[in-house]
Structure formats: structure tokens, C-alpha cells
Design a protein around this motif. Structure first.
Motif, PDB file in Angstrom:
ATOM      1  N   THR A  25      51.979 -52.206  39.416  1.00 27.49           N
ATOM      2  CA  THR A  25      52.621 -50.895  39.512  1.00 27.49           C
ATOM      3  C   THR A  25      52.384 -50.281  40.884  1.00 27.49           C
ATOM      4  OG1 THR A  25      52.429 -50.482  37.146  1.00 27.49           O
ATOM      5  CG2 THR A  25      52.709 -48.565  38.554  1.00 27.49           C
ATOM      6  N   ARG A  26      53.471 -49.751  41.451  1.00 28.14           N
ATOM      7  CA  ARG A  26      53.394 -49.035  42.713  1.00 28.14           C
ATOM      8  C   ARG A  26      54.053 -47.680  42.536  1.00 28.14           C
ATOM      9  NH1 ARG A  26      51.881 -51.738  47.210  1.00 28.14           N
ATOM     10  NH2 ARG A  26      52.949 -50.269  48.579  1.00 28.14           N
ATOM     11  N   SER A  27      53.534 -46.673  43.236  1.00 28.03           N
ATOM     12  CA  SER A  27      54.084 -45.325  43.134  1.00 28.03           C
ATOM     13  C   SER A  27      54.738 -44.862  44.426  1.00 28.03           C
ATOM     14  CB  SER A  27      52.975 -44.333  42.748  1.00 28.03           C
ATOM     15  OG  SER A  27      51.932 -44.354  43.702  1.00 28.03           O
ATOM     16  N   THR A  28      54.696 -45.706  45.463  1.00 22.90           N
ATOM     17  CA  THR A  28      55.318 -45.350  46.736  1.00 22.90           C
ATOM     18  C   THR A  28      56.152 -46.518  47.223  1.00 22.90           C
ATOM     19  OG1 THR A  28      53.408 -46.168  47.986  1.00 22.90           O
ATOM     20  CG2 THR A  28      53.411 -43.832  47.388  1.00 22.90           C
ATOM     21  N   THR A  29      56.977 -46.256  48.213  1.00 20.74           N
ATOM     22  CA  THR A  29      57.810 -47.310  48.770  1.00 20.74           C
ATOM     23  C   THR A  29      56.950 -48.434  49.347  1.00 20.74           C
ATOM     24  OG1 THR A  29      59.619 -47.787  50.292  1.00 20.74           O
ATOM     25  CG2 THR A  29      57.932 -46.261  51.061  1.00 20.74           C
ATOM     26  N   SER A  30      57.502 -49.628  49.363  1.00 26.63           N
ATOM     27  CA  SER A  30      56.735 -50.798  49.787  1.00 26.63           C
ATOM     28  C   SER A  30      57.089 -51.208  51.204  1.00 26.63           C
ATOM     29  CB  SER A  30      57.026 -51.968  48.850  1.00 26.63           C
ATOM     30  OG  SER A  30      56.609 -51.671  47.553  1.00 26.63           O
ATOM     31  N   SER A  61      66.647 -46.036  45.204  1.00 24.28           N
ATOM     32  CA  SER A  61      65.864 -47.246  45.441  1.00 24.28           C
ATOM     33  C   SER A  61      66.638 -48.476  44.983  1.00 24.28           C
ATOM     34  CB  SER A  61      64.525 -47.161  44.708  1.00 24.28           C
ATOM     35  OG  SER A  61      64.725 -46.899  43.334  1.00 24.28           O
ATOM     36  N   ALA A 108      63.114 -51.146  39.439  1.00 22.17           N
ATOM     37  CA  ALA A 108      63.298 -50.240  40.572  1.00 22.17           C
ATOM     38  C   ALA A 108      63.530 -48.832  40.045  1.00 22.17           C
ATOM     39  CB  ALA A 108      64.482 -50.693  41.417  1.00 22.17           C
ATOM     40  N   ALA A 113      62.450 -52.250  46.415  1.00 27.83           N
ATOM     41  CA  ALA A 113      61.231 -52.790  45.839  1.00 27.83           C
ATOM     42  C   ALA A 113      60.723 -53.968  46.668  1.00 27.83           C
ATOM     43  CB  ALA A 113      61.486 -53.220  44.396  1.00 27.83           C
ATOM     44  N   ASN A 143      56.629 -53.066  39.144  1.00 27.50           N
ATOM     45  CA  ASN A 143      57.103 -51.812  38.571  1.00 27.50           C
ATOM     46  C   ASN A 143      56.891 -50.662  39.542  1.00 27.50           C
ATOM     47  OD1 ASN A 143      57.722 -49.655  36.768  1.00 27.50           O
ATOM     48  ND2 ASN A 143      55.558 -49.506  36.227  1.00 27.50           N
ATOM     49  N   TYR A 144      57.964 -49.909  39.794  1.00 23.61           N
ATOM     50  CA  TYR A 144      57.857 -48.700  40.596  1.00 23.61           C
ATOM     51  C   TYR A 144      57.888 -47.507  39.655  1.00 23.61           C
ATOM     52  CZ  TYR A 144      58.047 -51.255  44.885  1.00 23.61           C
ATOM     53  OH  TYR A 144      57.726 -52.091  45.916  1.00 23.61           O
ATOM     54  N   SER A 145      56.764 -46.807  39.571  1.00 28.21           N
ATOM     55  CA  SER A 145      56.599 -45.756  38.572  1.00 28.21           C
ATOM     56  C   SER A 145      57.125 -44.413  39.037  1.00 28.21           C
ATOM     57  CB  SER A 145      55.114 -45.619  38.209  1.00 28.21           C
ATOM     58  OG  SER A 145      54.349 -45.257  39.345  1.00 28.21           O
TER      59      SER A 145
END
Length: 605
Positions: free
Chosen positions: A156-161, A228, A223, A206, A197-199
Motif C-alpha cells: 500500500t502506498r498513499s502518495t505518488t510513486s 491517477s 489505482a 501507479a 494498492n494506492y490508498s
């Protein structure tokens, strides 16, 4: 040039720090991402809580939210939930507590050695941990970096990659380990396998492929956000395949989300599923030019399925795709110039729109309500049932929209910018314009969401062997020989093997039906003149060669698809010299079948 392997699994090499809450026997770990039934083990710099029962390995079940889990004594009990096997503990322990996953803990010394020296193996807790570490480590322009995802968990990520950008010869991110699909592989299920997963909402993609010759194979991407994308190609010669891209909102209530975005030439997308996005697959600018290949993808439940924002120049390949069940349009902007290859793409009945023709000041006027087609756009007319084309038009041949007369009418020319076709007659019968992307001579496939096994639950393989997407595609040059679940796709010439044709969409229903049929020879020699013989399949005693007389030899061609066990029977009892009945059991192989018979004279008859 070397290949540098890294592994991604839950917790990575170091594990993750957890805390315990005595009340409710809860383990705390923000967005842990583990699946119910996954095994874990704990270690600490101080003392752990007192567990009951006490054992080295426990099995988790999601707690009250994504940052909590509870423990069970077996995987089966954790999956089932309830009171049976529930682990309790007292106290919260002391020191720093660490959890590691069973996938990592069960790796052998030999398996770990694939990823580097003992104690410092390249084993990370996510794709972007791998990327960060490899950027710091210093890579070689001559090396290939391989990121193998071994574990079934959610990252899980909460910010842009950041972009996937390493100064190396090539990159592979895959759900295979050592060439074998791992538990991270989704196996064609939209709800199974590793998930990126982008929360939270973010602007970007992504996964942005920013190193030439990058490949992403067999992962899922969720996404989230108002603008996004799933995958974006921002360097040439990159590939996304066997992957699943989606958002959580049915119909894609996101203004800018694109599942797979082509922004540069020379990239490929095949065997992918895209759903719940604003647009499934989008071509823009140079993204639809030289070398772009898009085949055997399935786009459903998006706002728009396939879209192109610019007509582009050369050498595109768009084959065997399905775009149905999208809420606004399945195929947007019919930008299909004559210099590209496009055929065998599937849409719904509504993607094939009926037209009529009339005389407008001596020109052939086409009426198509709310057509939305712009000047210069290629158009095809097809026979919708016992139709005759107007004089000057040929069915299934590209012509070009000459002038938009109104929102419902237009004229056409045989070449882009050419003279409008004059009116001679209006033709007859039902004539349609296909909005699926295709060229002169294209095969157009009409299907419905009911042609999937279970559309409502996103089970997107064909419902049966008679579904219209089965055996309807074309072999794609240099294509990957397997579908989204690694089932074999046939890749031989359909004109010679009409029952062995590629399916349309991400799934191959019949797994290619094995090897392509081949012609082999059955040869039998040494039979006495006047004998009768026959050949039967052992499995059901059906005849391969019906009973017949012989002068001593038999030779015939046989269509080989698989090894076939047979029985050969020979007899001669009607005239001297008579022989005892002869029977031989053998096998027709890819080399054919040869037998020399040794009959025994019947000295009593």
C-alpha cells in the motif's frame, strides 16, 4: 552482462515492527497487507507477550481495520474465523517487536543465495523498496535487473510513486520466481495475488516505466485518485502483460484515470484486464506510433474502453482485444489509419450502427444519428444482413469522412482529402458502420457481457466453447505464446488448422488444444496376400482403418494431434494358406507408426 535478482515479499529481509494490544488480543501494523491464513513469526529485542497456545508460528486474520490483525493456531482456523483456534495473549511485552512472513521464513539457504550474500540478501518489502535500494546500490548499464515478487500480499502506498527508472540494460518485474509462478500471481482472478494498492488520491501513475526494455508481468494494480493512471509508458520498448488494472469505483468515477497509457512509441500491452477506470487503454501523441502493439486485452466496466486522442502515423498492431460493458463507449475515436494493422477486435451489438444513404446535391449522403465522427476519420461499411452496397462503396473497405454535413449526416471519399463519392443509388438491406477498430478486410466480432463465464463477478474467461470470442482471433507475429493464466495459445496458421485459432481477449478458452495437427504415416508390411486387417483406437475401439483386404502392405496418412494407442488385427482364414488371427497393440506417435506383421500359418484348419 549479468542478471541481478531481487525478491519482494511481506516484510522483506528485516521484517516489520509491530505492537500488541492486550485488550482484544490485537496485533497492530499499519496497512499490513497480509491475507487471512498467512503464517507469521515474531521476534523481539526484549520479551514478547505470553501467547496461548504457545507456538512458533501463528496465522493471521484481518482485525477491525487494515492496521490490525488477530492470531489463530492454524491457517484453516484463521480463514474460517470465529472462536476455534483463536490465540490470546497477556501483556504487551517489552522492547521492539518484529514480525516476518512465512514465505520469507521458509526460504532455504540455496533459495536466498539467489539474491546475494547471506545476511544482506536483496529481499525487500515492496516494489518501491526494491527500486530505492537498487538506485542507491549502484547499477550497471550492462546488467538486467529482475524483481521477483514471491508473496501474496498488498503493498500500500498513499502518495505518488517515483518512475521505474534505473540505469540498466533492462528491467523485469514479475510474479514468477525462478521462472515459476509464485503465490503472488493472480491466476486470472481479479481478487487474488499480489496487489499494488494506492490508498489515497494522487496525480500520476501507479507504475511509470521510465527505463527502456522494462517489462511488468503478472501483477495487480489498484489505482486510486481523481487523476491517477495504472501503467504509463514514458520510455520506448516497454511491456505490460498478464496484469490486472482497476479502481474501486464501478464505472470509473475518476475524471482522468487510465488503466494503461501509451505516451511513447514501441511499447506493448497484451493479456491484460482493465476495469473500473475512466479509460481502459489510451493512445496519445507518439504513444500510437511506430511499433506499438496492443493485443488480447479485455476492457470492461470502464467509462470508455479503448480511446485515441490523435490519429497516428505508422506500424501499429491492434488485434484480438475485447471492449464491452463500458458505461459510455467501448471504442472511442475511430482513429485507425490505413498504415496500421487492426483486426479481430470485439465490441457489443451497439458498436455496429445502422446507416442509410441518400442523394444530397449529387453526393452520396450517409445518415448515422449522432455519429460524432470528424473529417478525415477512416470509416468502414459492412453488410448487416443480405445488403448491397451503394455504387462507389465496397463493404469492409476503408473510406474517409469527407465533410460533416450535420450531427447526423456526412459524406465520404475513397482517399483522405479526396473527392466526395457521387450518388448513384442508395444500396439495399441493412448496412452498418463498425466502431470497433479495424481496417480493410477486418474481422468484426460481436459479443455480449453474457459471453463471459460470470461477468457480474468479473470471471472473464469465455462462458463456453461456442462463445463468439473463442477461435476468433489471429496469430500475432512475435506474440507471447500464453494467455493471462499461462495457458498455451495456438500460434500456427488458421487456414491450415481452422480448429486451432487464437481466442480474442485475455483468456484462451481451449488452451490451444495442444500441438498443431501434423500429418504422419501409418505403415504396415508383411501381411499375407488376401489377408483382411483393421486398425482401432484402444480407448473406444473406433476405427482408424476399417476392415479391408490387402495384398500385403498398407500405407496411409494420419492427422496426429497426440499419441494414440491402437490395436492392429490381421486374419486370413478363407483360402489356403490360412493363418492364425494376429493382433498387435501399439502407439501412433509424432513419428507415425510402422509395423511388420509376422503371421503364423494355421496347420490345423
Amino acid at each position: 552482462m549479468a542478471t541481478v535478482y531481487s525478491l519482494v515479499c511481506f516484510g522483506g529481509l528485516a521484517g516489520k515492527t509491530v505492537t500488541f494490544t492486550d485488550s482484544g488480543d490485537v496485533v497492530n501494523l499499519a496497512t499490513h497487507g497480509m491475507r487471512d491464513g498467512a503464517g507469521v513469526e515474531f521476534s523481539t529485542t526484549g520479551s514478547l507477550p505470553t501467547f496461548s497456545p504457545s507456538q512458533s508460528r501463528y496465522y493471521i486474520r484481518q482485525g477491525a481495520d487494515a492496521g490490525k490483525f488477530i492470531l489463530y493456531d492454524t491457517s484453516a482456523h484463521a480463514i474460517a474465523g470465529g472462536a476455534t483456534g483463536l490465540v490470546t495473549f497477556s501483556g504487551t511485552g517489552s522492547g521492539t517487536h518484529t514480525v516476518k512472513g512465512a514465505y520469507f521464513l521458509d526460504l532455504t539457504t540455496v533459495q536466498k543465495a539467489r539474491y546475494g550474500a547471506s545476511g544482506s540478501e536483496r529481499i525487500y518489502d515492496g516494489i518501491f523498496s526494491w527500486l530505492d535500494a537498487r538506485q542507491v546500490a549502484g547499477t550497471s548499464l550492462y546488467d538486467s535487473e529482475v524483481c521477483e515478487i514471491g508473496d501474496n500480499f498488498t503493498e500500500t502506498r498513499s502518495t505518488t510513486s517515483p518512475a521505474i527508472d534505473l540505469p540498466v540494460a533492462s528491467i523485469l518485474i514479475t510474479s514468477s520466481v525462478g521462472g515459476i509462478r509464485s503465490p503472488a500471481f493472480h491466476a486470472g482472478s481479479t481478487g487474488n495475488g499480489y496487489l499494488l494498492n494506492y490508498s489515497a488520491s494522487f496525480s500520476g501513475s501507479a507504475l511509470k516505466l521510465n527505463t527502456q526494455f522494462s517489462i511488468v508481468n503478472g501483477i495487480r494494480v489498484l489505482a486510486g485518485g481523481t487523476s491517477s493512471n495504472g501503467f504509463s509508458f514514458i520510455r520506448m520498448f516497454c511491456t505490460v502483460c498478464n496484469s490486472i488494472v482497476f479502481s474501486n469505483t464501478l464505472g470509473g468515477n475518476y475524471s482522468g484515470t487510465v488503466g494503461i497509457f501509451f505516451g511513447v512509441p514501441g511499447c506493448q500491452a497484451y493479456n491484460n484486464i482493465v476495469y473500473n477506470m475512466a479509460t481502459g487503454i489510451s493512445l496519445a501523441g507518439y504513444g500510437g506510433s511506430r511499433g506499438t502493439a496492443i493485443y488480447n486485452n479485455t476492457c470492461v466496466r470502464n467509462k470508455n474502453g479503448f480511446s485515441a486522442s490523435n490519429p497516428v502515423s505508422t506500424d501499429m498492431f491492434i488485434h484480438n482485444n475485447i471492449s464491452v460493458g463500458n458505461t459510455v463507449a467501448n471504442w472511442v475515436n475511430n482513429y485507425v489509419p490505413t498504415c496500421i494493422s487492426a483486426t479481430a477486435n470485439a465490441g457489443e451489438e451497439t458498436d455496429f450502427k445502422a446507416v442509410t444513404f441518400s442523394n444530397s446535391s449529387g453526393l452520396l449522403l450517409v445518415t448515422l444519428a449522432g455519429h460524432g465522427i470528424t473529417a478525415g476519420t477512416p470509416v468502414r461499411f459492412i453488410d448487416g444482413g443480405s445488403a448491397v452496397a451503394p455504387t462507389g462503396l465496397t463493404f469492409n473497405t476503408i473510406v474517409y469522412l469527407k465533410t460533416v454535413v450535420s450531427t447526423d449526416t456526412f459524406t465520404v471519399a475513397l482517399s483522405s482529402g479526396g473527392t466526395a463519392i457521387s450518388y448513384t443509388d442508395a444500396g439495399s438491406g441493412t448496412i452498418k458502420v463498425p466502431f470497433t477498430w479495424g481496417l480493410t478486410g477486418s474481422t468484426d466480432i460481436t459479443m455480449a457481457t453474457t459471453d463471459f463465464a460470470d461477468y457480474s463477478n468479473l470471471v472473464l474467461y469465455p462462458a463456453s466453447a461456442s462463445s463468439p470470442q473463442v477461435n476468433s482471433g489471429i496469430p500475432v507475429y512475435n506474440a507471447y505464446g500464453y494467455d493471462i493464466v499461462d495457458a498455451v495459445r495456438p500460434n500456427y496458421e488458421p487456414s491450415t488448422h481452422p480448429d486451432e485459432i487464437v481466442d480474442v481477449g485475455a483468456f484462451e478458452y481451449d488452451h490451444g488444444n495442444g500441438l498443431a495437427p501434423a500429418t504422419v504415416t501409418i505403415s504396415i508390411n508383411g501381411m499375407a496376400n488376401g489377408s483382411e486387417f483393421a486398425i482401432y483406437k484402444t480407448s473406444d475401439m473406433s476405427e482408424i482403418a476399417a476392415p479391408q483386404s490387402t495384398t500385403g502392405t498398407y500405407s496411409a496418412s494420419y492427422t496426429y494431434t497426440a499419441d494414440t494407442n491402437i490395436i492392429v488385427r490381421v486374419r486370413k482364414g478363407t483360402a489356403a494358406t490360412k493363418y492364425l488371427p494376429y493382433e498387435y497393440a501399439g502407439t501412433i506417435t509424432s513419428a507415425g507408426f510402422a509395423l511388420t506383421v509376422a503371421q503364423i500359418p494355421d496347420t490345423i484348419a
